[in-house]
Scaffold this motif. Structure first.
Motif, PDB file in Angstrom:
ATOM      1  N   PRO A  45     -18.770   4.991  15.640  1.00  0.00           N
ATOM      2  CA  PRO A  45     -19.663   5.844  16.407  1.00  0.00           C
ATOM      3  C   PRO A  45     -19.426   7.210  16.248  1.00  0.00           C
ATOM      4  CG  PRO A  45     -18.755   4.017  17.856  1.00  0.00           C
ATOM      5  CD  PRO A  45     -18.098   3.827  16.542  1.00  0.00           C
ATOM      6  N   GLN A  46     -18.033   7.552  16.067  1.00  0.00           N
ATOM      7  CA  GLN A  46     -17.704   8.879  15.968  1.00  0.00           C
ATOM      8  C   GLN A  46     -18.267   9.538  14.732  1.00  0.00           C
ATOM      9  OE1 GLN A  46     -13.663   9.093  16.800  1.00  0.00           O
ATOM     10  NE2 GLN A  46     -13.347  10.872  15.331  1.00  0.00           N
ATOM     11  N   LYS A  47     -17.991   8.763  13.536  1.00  0.00           N
ATOM     12  CA  LYS A  47     -18.192   8.955  12.134  1.00  0.00           C
ATOM     13  C   LYS A  47     -19.902   9.097  11.963  1.00  0.00           C
ATOM     14  CE  LYS A  47     -14.297   9.104  10.082  1.00  0.00           C
ATOM     15  NZ  LYS A  47     -13.836  10.431   9.626  1.00  0.00           N
ATOM     16  N   THR A  48     -20.527   8.178  12.783  1.00  0.00           N
ATOM     17  CA  THR A  48     -22.057   8.377  12.761  1.00  0.00           C
ATOM     18  C   THR A  48     -22.525   9.629  13.078  1.00  0.00           C
ATOM     19  OG1 THR A  48     -22.241   6.023  12.865  1.00  0.00           O
ATOM     20  CG2 THR A  48     -24.132   7.483  13.486  1.00  0.00           C
ATOM     21  N   LYS A  49     -21.911  10.326  14.255  1.00  0.00           N
ATOM     22  CA  LYS A  49     -22.240  11.519  14.937  1.00  0.00           C
ATOM     23  C   LYS A  49     -22.057  12.662  13.855  1.00  0.00           C
ATOM     24  CE  LYS A  49     -22.015  13.253  19.734  1.00  0.00           C
ATOM     25  NZ  LYS A  49     -21.435  14.503  19.546  1.00  0.00           N
ATOM     26  N   ARG A  50     -20.936  12.477  13.431  1.00  0.00           N
ATOM     27  CA  ARG A  50     -20.291  13.621  12.355  1.00  0.00           C
ATOM     28  C   ARG A  50     -21.378  13.800  11.250  1.00  0.00           C
ATOM     29  NH1 ARG A  50     -16.895  17.528  12.444  1.00  0.00           N
ATOM     30  NH2 ARG A  50     -15.922  16.770  10.237  1.00  0.00           N
TER      31      ARG A  50
ATOM     32  N   ASN B  75     -27.339  17.624   9.413  1.00  0.00           N
ATOM     33  CA  ASN B  75     -28.040  18.827  10.291  1.00  0.00           C
ATOM     34  C   ASN B  75     -27.896  20.257  10.236  1.00  0.00           C
ATOM     35  OD1 ASN B  75     -28.683  20.581  13.095  1.00  0.00           O
ATOM     36  ND2 ASN B  75     -30.211  19.195  12.667  1.00  0.00           N
TER      37      ASN B  75
ATOM     38  N   THR C 163     -31.250  11.778  13.089  1.00  0.00           N
ATOM     39  CA  THR C 163     -30.730  10.647  13.941  1.00  0.00           C
ATOM     40  C   THR C 163     -30.567   9.683  13.103  1.00  0.00           C
ATOM     41  OG1 THR C 163     -32.296  11.644  15.656  1.00  0.00           O
ATOM     42  CG2 THR C 163     -31.542   9.508  15.958  1.00  0.00           C
TER      43      THR C 163
ATOM     44  N   GLU D 297     -24.506  12.748  11.276  1.00  0.00           N
ATOM     45  CA  GLU D 297     -25.723  13.421  11.865  1.00  0.00           C
ATOM     46  C   GLU D 297     -25.574  15.071  11.609  1.00  0.00           C
ATOM     47  OE1 GLU D 297     -27.373   9.821  14.690  1.00  0.00           O
ATOM     48  OE2 GLU D 297     -26.077  11.193  15.622  1.00  0.00           O
ATOM     49  N   GLU D 298     -24.468  15.255  12.627  1.00  0.00           N
ATOM     50  CA  GLU D 298     -24.288  16.789  12.525  1.00  0.00           C
ATOM     51  C   GLU D 298     -24.065  17.536  11.283  1.00  0.00           C
ATOM     52  OE1 GLU D 298     -21.719  16.354  16.707  1.00  0.00           O
ATOM     53  OE2 GLU D 298     -20.651  16.881  15.023  1.00  0.00           O
TER      54      GLU D 298
END
Ligand SMILES: Cc1cc2nc3c(=O)[nH]c(=O)nc-3n(C[C@H](O)[C@H](O)[C@H](O)COP(=O)(O)OP(=O)(O)OC[C@H]3O[C@@H](n4cnc5c(N)ncnc54)[C@H](O)[C@@H]3O)c2cc1C
Length: 403
Positions: free
Chosen positions: A315-320, A326, A335, A322-323
């Motif tokens: 979950p953390q890596k997915t967010k990173r 971006n 997303t 995405e960021e």
């Protein structure tokens, strides 16, 4: 070297697209062929197609089934640009060898494209440019030298200054190298297409079938399987990805963990020419587009192979990811619609190891590690098929096991 790995988790983007079915049988009795291929991912598929084209009778087995290993998780940026910059590879193996490795990679992509066209495999293959961005491995001055080194080796490369990069691609980085003729493709469609062509040429596919031991004879090799039946062949080719049989000598490499995401098809235009983008950094971030406008972005590598740790971090890596995506392209919808992770192998030099095992002339192994795994699978199918035909590929020594 691990014998069995949890090769991947999550849902790769390729599940959004249909791949042809590859029919397999159960292995219930002893069988024989000219060549046994262990492993039915992209490396085994390329090998099976090449060897059946040469007229050999071929058996393929897989402990999981076709397309169920790392190949299902790849992001499939099929690049001639080796992860190890030419300037750095020259320090490791010498200038002539490094130039030749790069040139062979470039040729492999032309050969793969021609081969796919000739065989009529529909795998959404597209020739695309690539952008190599300055990072912590090569800064702007390092990239300029890298572009010059490639040009001296006969490989086109355009150095882009900060301003030129911004004008052409809207990316704010110190510098970049623009290259052409890399390939974006759907790896499951390509792998299934190659396997089904081999099948039409009378190859036999058995799965699940786990190769557990290898016995060498003067004229043949016998492989034991976990369910009992034995397979005898004149040659054995191990295309087992990051999992190796005991008979393969330990080589200097490491298994790490990597993550990837893919977005929904973008409503707005993707960046110019949908170039593949990757960084001269370690670890690096990379991205590509699919033919229907999704953006795939991967990286965030960690130096461990433990699957439980890998999955907990997802979950953390997915967010990173995405960021980070971006930050490069603020106008994209970053997303994650698909997110997945996998084991990933890398050698120190970034080159694959391909060829017959020292002391075992009938056993050939393909260890196509790193971010150029698919390019190296193509080279492996050329080198190993030449060897089994009784010839010798000009680059067999460059990529072979060192005695
Ligand atoms: C997230 C991710 C992103 C990547 N991105 C890229 C990229 O952009 N470009 C690129 O070129 N490469 C990339 N790679 C690397 C690429 O995916 C691999 O190099 C490639 O898929 C390896 O193919 P393979 O056929 O050798 O291995 P696999 O697809 O793993 O196939 C090997 C098969 O062997 C079978 N097997 C193993 N041991 C045995 C045994 N003892 N008996 C029977 N069967 C056995 C396994 O079940 C498996 O199905 C990426 C990898 C990952 C994980």
């Amino acid at each position: 070297m691990p014998h069995k790995l949890d090769l991947r988790s999550g849902t790769p983007v390729w599940s959004a697209y249909r791949a042809p079915k590859v029919p397999v049988e159960r292995l219930t009795r002893d069988v024989k062929a000219d060549v046994l291929i262990v492993g039915m991912g992209i490396s085994g598929a390329m090998m099976a197609e090449a060897l059946t084209r040469d007229g050999h009778s071929v058996i393929c087995i897989d402990r999981r089934g076709p397309l169920k290993g790392s190949t299902a998780a790849t992001t499939a940026l099929v690049q001639f640009e080796i992860d190890q910059p030419l300037t750095k590879l020259s320090h490791i193996i010498g200038t002539d060898a490094a130039r030749q490795a790069w040139r062979r990679s470039r040729m492999a992509l032309f050969n793969l494209r021609g081969r796919t066209d000739e065989l009529g495999i529909e795998c959404r293959m597209q020739g695309v440019p690539s952008l190599y961005l300055a990072g912590n491995k090569l800064d702007a001055a390092g990239l300029r030298k890298e572009a010059e080194a490639r040009q001296q080796a006969g490989i086109a490369a355009t150095f882009l200054s900060h301003a030129a990069l911004h004008d052409a691609f809207g990316i704010d980085r110190a510098a970049g190298i623009l290259s052409h003729d890399n390939l974006a493709l759907d790896p499951r469609k390509l792998t299934a297409g190659l396997l089904n062509i081999a099948l039409a040429r009378k190859a036999r596919f058995y799965a699940p079938a786990d190769a557990t031991a290898v016995e060498n004879h003067r004229q043949s090799v016998t492989i034991a399987t976990s369910s009992g039946p034995m397979i005898t062949a004149k040659h054995l080719v191990l295309t087992t990805g990051y999992e190796l049989l005991d008979i393969v000598p330990a080589v200097s490499h490491r298994i790490i963990s990597t993550w990837a995401i893919a977005t929904r098809p973008q409503l707005s235009r993707i960046w110019p020419r949908a170039a593949m983008i990757w960084e001269a950094s370690d670890p690096y971030l990379y991205m590509r587009a699919t033919s229907d406008g999704r953006v795939i972005c991967g990286g965030e590598d960690e130096d461990f192979a433990d699957e439980a740790r890998r999955d907990a971090l997802s979950p953390q890596k997915t967010k990173r990811l995405e960021e980070k995506l971006n930050r490069i392209f603020p106008l994209l919808d970053t997303t994650a619609h698909f997110a997945w992770s996998g084991a990933f192998g890398a050698t120190g030099s970034g080159l694959p190891i391909i060829g017959s095992l020292p002391g075992h002339p009938r056993v050939h192994a393909v260890m196509g590690y790193g971010g150029n795994g698919i390019t190296f699978s193509q080279i492996a199918s050329e080198i190993v098929s030449a060897s089994i035909a009784g010839g010798r590929d000009a680059d067999a020594t460059l990529f072979g096991f060192k005695a």
